[in-house]
Design an enzyme around this catalytic site. Sequence first.
Site, PDB file in Angstrom:
ATOM      1  N   GLY A 239      -3.170   6.515 -22.318  1.00 64.42           N
ATOM      2  CA  GLY A 239      -3.719   5.236 -21.886  1.00 64.42           C
ATOM      3  C   GLY A 239      -3.701   4.107 -22.880  1.00 64.42           C
ATOM      4  N   PRO A 277      -0.263  10.613 -24.863  1.00 60.02           N
ATOM      5  CA  PRO A 277       0.266   9.247 -24.879  1.00 60.02           C
ATOM      6  C   PRO A 277       1.613   9.172 -24.159  1.00 60.02           C
ATOM      7  CG  PRO A 277       0.711  10.304 -26.977  1.00 60.02           C
ATOM      8  CD  PRO A 277      -0.110  11.281 -26.177  1.00 60.02           C
ATOM      9  N   GLY A 278       1.808   8.119 -23.414  1.00 64.44           N
ATOM     10  CA  GLY A 278       3.101   7.894 -22.759  1.00 64.44           C
ATOM     11  C   GLY A 278       3.630   6.537 -23.166  1.00 64.44           C
ATOM     12  N   ARG A 279       3.067   5.502 -22.535  1.00 57.91           N
ATOM     13  CA  ARG A 279       3.515   4.124 -22.748  1.00 57.91           C
ATOM     14  C   ARG A 279       3.567   3.733 -24.224  1.00 57.91           C
ATOM     15  NH1 ARG A 279       2.649   0.328 -18.776  1.00 57.91           N
ATOM     16  NH2 ARG A 279       1.038   1.682 -17.922  1.00 57.91           N
ATOM     17  N   ARG A 315       7.905  -2.484 -12.107  1.00 58.28           N
ATOM     18  CA  ARG A 315       6.614  -2.924 -12.639  1.00 58.28           C
ATOM     19  C   ARG A 315       6.248  -4.376 -12.292  1.00 58.28           C
ATOM     20  NH1 ARG A 315       5.188  -3.146 -17.258  1.00 58.28           N
ATOM     21  NH2 ARG A 315       3.120  -2.276 -16.986  1.00 58.28           N
ATOM     22  N   TYR A 319       2.874  -4.258 -10.134  1.00 61.56           N
ATOM     23  CA  TYR A 319       1.637  -4.607 -10.851  1.00 61.56           C
ATOM     24  C   TYR A 319       1.625  -6.057 -11.302  1.00 61.56           C
ATOM     25  CZ  TYR A 319       2.185   0.442 -12.030  1.00 61.56           C
ATOM     26  OH  TYR A 319       2.399   1.792 -12.026  1.00 61.56           O
ATOM     27  N   CYS A 345      16.870  -6.663  -0.867  1.00 63.40           N
ATOM     28  CA  CYS A 345      16.465  -7.483   0.269  1.00 63.40           C
ATOM     29  C   CYS A 345      14.966  -7.404   0.493  1.00 63.40           C
ATOM     30  CB  CYS A 345      17.252  -7.072   1.496  1.00 63.40           C
ATOM     31  SG  CYS A 345      19.011  -7.268   1.216  1.00 63.40           S
ATOM     32  N   GLU A 346      14.201  -7.917  -0.435  1.00 64.78           N
ATOM     33  CA  GLU A 346      12.740  -8.008  -0.378  1.00 64.78           C
ATOM     34  C   GLU A 346      12.362  -9.238  -1.188  1.00 64.78           C
ATOM     35  OE1 GLU A 346      10.384  -5.734   0.776  1.00 64.78           O
ATOM     36  OE2 GLU A 346      11.717  -4.053   1.240  1.00 64.78           O
ATOM     37  N   TYR A 374       7.793   3.853 -17.748  1.00 63.34           N
ATOM     38  CA  TYR A 374       7.659   3.558 -16.314  1.00 63.34           C
ATOM     39  C   TYR A 374       8.748   2.600 -15.845  1.00 63.34           C
ATOM     40  CZ  TYR A 374       3.257   5.669 -17.576  1.00 63.34           C
ATOM     41  OH  TYR A 374       2.325   6.529 -18.079  1.00 63.34           O
TER      42      TYR A 374
HETATM   43  C1  PLP Z   1      -0.221   8.590 -16.742  1.00 58.94           C
HETATM   44  C2  PLP Z   1      -0.966   9.620 -17.503  1.00 58.94           C
HETATM   45  C3  PLP Z   1      -0.891   9.665 -18.891  1.00 58.94           C
HETATM   46  C4  PLP Z   1      -0.118   8.661 -19.717  1.00 58.94           C
HETATM   47  O1  PLP Z   1      -0.634   7.395 -19.674  1.00 58.94           O
HETATM   48  P1  PLP Z   1      -0.080   6.251 -20.665  1.00 58.94           P
HETATM   49  O2  PLP Z   1      -0.856   5.069 -20.294  1.00 58.94           O
HETATM   50  O3  PLP Z   1       1.375   6.100 -20.408  1.00 58.94           O
HETATM   51  O4  PLP Z   1      -0.361   6.698 -22.050  1.00 58.94           O
HETATM   52  C5  PLP Z   1      -1.571  10.669 -19.542  1.00 58.94           C
HETATM   53  N1  PLP Z   1      -2.284  11.594 -18.864  1.00 58.94           N
HETATM   54  C6  PLP Z   1      -2.371  11.591 -17.514  1.00 58.94           C
HETATM   55  C7  PLP Z   1      -3.150  12.652 -16.827  1.00 58.94           C
HETATM   56  C8  PLP Z   1      -1.728  10.604 -16.784  1.00 58.94           C
HETATM   57  O5  PLP Z   1      -1.831  10.604 -15.461  1.00 58.94           O
END
Ligand code: PLP
Length: 422
Positions: A239, A277-279, A315, A319, A345-346, A374
């Site tokens: 997150g 962590p992802g983003r 995105r 969002y 076409c949107e 994402y």
């Molecule tokens: C989406 C998600 C993440 C990653 O979130 P980021 O904002 O990209 O860091 C981690 N854990 C769970 C369970 C998620 O659904």
Amino acid sequence: MHAFQYRRQALWCEEVPLSRIARTVGTPCYVYSERTLRRHFRAFDDAFGALSHITAFAVKANSNVAILRLFAQEGGGADVVSGGELYRALAAGIDPGRIVFAGVGKQAKEIHDALQARILMFNVESHQELELIDKVARHCGRQARVALRVNPDINPQTHPYISTGLKKSKFGVSIREALAFYRVASRLRHVEVVGLHSHIGSQITQLGPFLDAVKKILRLIEQLRAEWINIRYLDLGGGLGITYKSETPPHPRALAKALTPLLKPWLLAGGTLIFEPGRVIVGNAGLLLTEVLYVKSGHPHPFVVVDAGMNDLIRPSLYDAYHQILPVARRRVRAQTVDVVGPICESGDFLAKGRRLPQSRPGELLAVMSAGAYGFAMASNYNARPRAAEVLVQGGSFTVIRRRESYGDLIRGEFIPPSLKK
Ligand SMILES: *Cc1c(COP(=O)(O)O)cnc(C)c1O
């Protein structure tokens, strides 16, 4: 040094001019910097270096196996939310003992596969899922390690679609019901309660929500200990936000510094933290390269029509997200306020609205920045558009890590019934 930089008016990724990638691979295509991916992973992982922890990359942010392999090499684990993501993580060589499995809709087959792979634990989201895990584990003759996903009812102050820790959210069980949930789990024969999971949202740019969640969770861990339910793994989810425009999210080190005093007693008692962590790792390590097809007049702004659309990067449409857009070749031209739109076409198909950009012309390349998270992961074939290629830059060379889809790929798996073949 930032991996995406201008050199003599041309935008490069590491030691490769983006124009060369476009010439060789075509557009649209995603371009990732290996150096940046590793640097971001290490920045996060090292921030918690002093604490016992696992950095489990959130596969849903970017699931290309080459990218997952980089994180496997860095000692990372994975946070998966489907059998498909588990398959990808294992194919990339991620240690199953560092994989956690979340998601509100796990199916029996997915649970079975994860047990066979001996993942670290399931992050359980409901009573019925817990019962199913117990049942599937009995069938496989295994013990399923579980963490229960607790929803601490914290507002992460982010977009509603990516807020996951509010009372009204579909994820986990509310912190008020958590004790009862744990009591049930601790009595199941084929389930071993080992952890607690909480993920409150994405693109969080303040420390407050994380700290508030942890304070609530630590109280719960105390209550559990009084009932002899021992939490060895505390999974705090992902997150952490990134800078798309002018956001100033905390550095992972600041998060670590703020969390350490709260968690010290629990860590000293032998606990291990998990982060997902992802983003924050992949977001600013990738961009989407696109070519201008047409410039046409429009109201209130002219339209710059490019060859990447919402099917490539959803995105902005989904969002209202902001992505910086840079010309790949800087020229001495006037700036203009435009809408950058795709071929779909949107009317919702846009990459930027009301954006100041140097006057564009057909054939020109644009780089849509901060597209590593994402981006491709949410791409679709809408309007029968083959999905874009993905490229990994490593110093002075680059490799296609996913080839552009062909028209054949589009209809692969489709069948015309014999009765229609006459
Ligand atoms: C989406 C998600 C993440 C990653 O979130 P980021 O904002 O990209 O860091 C981690 N854990 C769970 C369970 C998620 O659904």
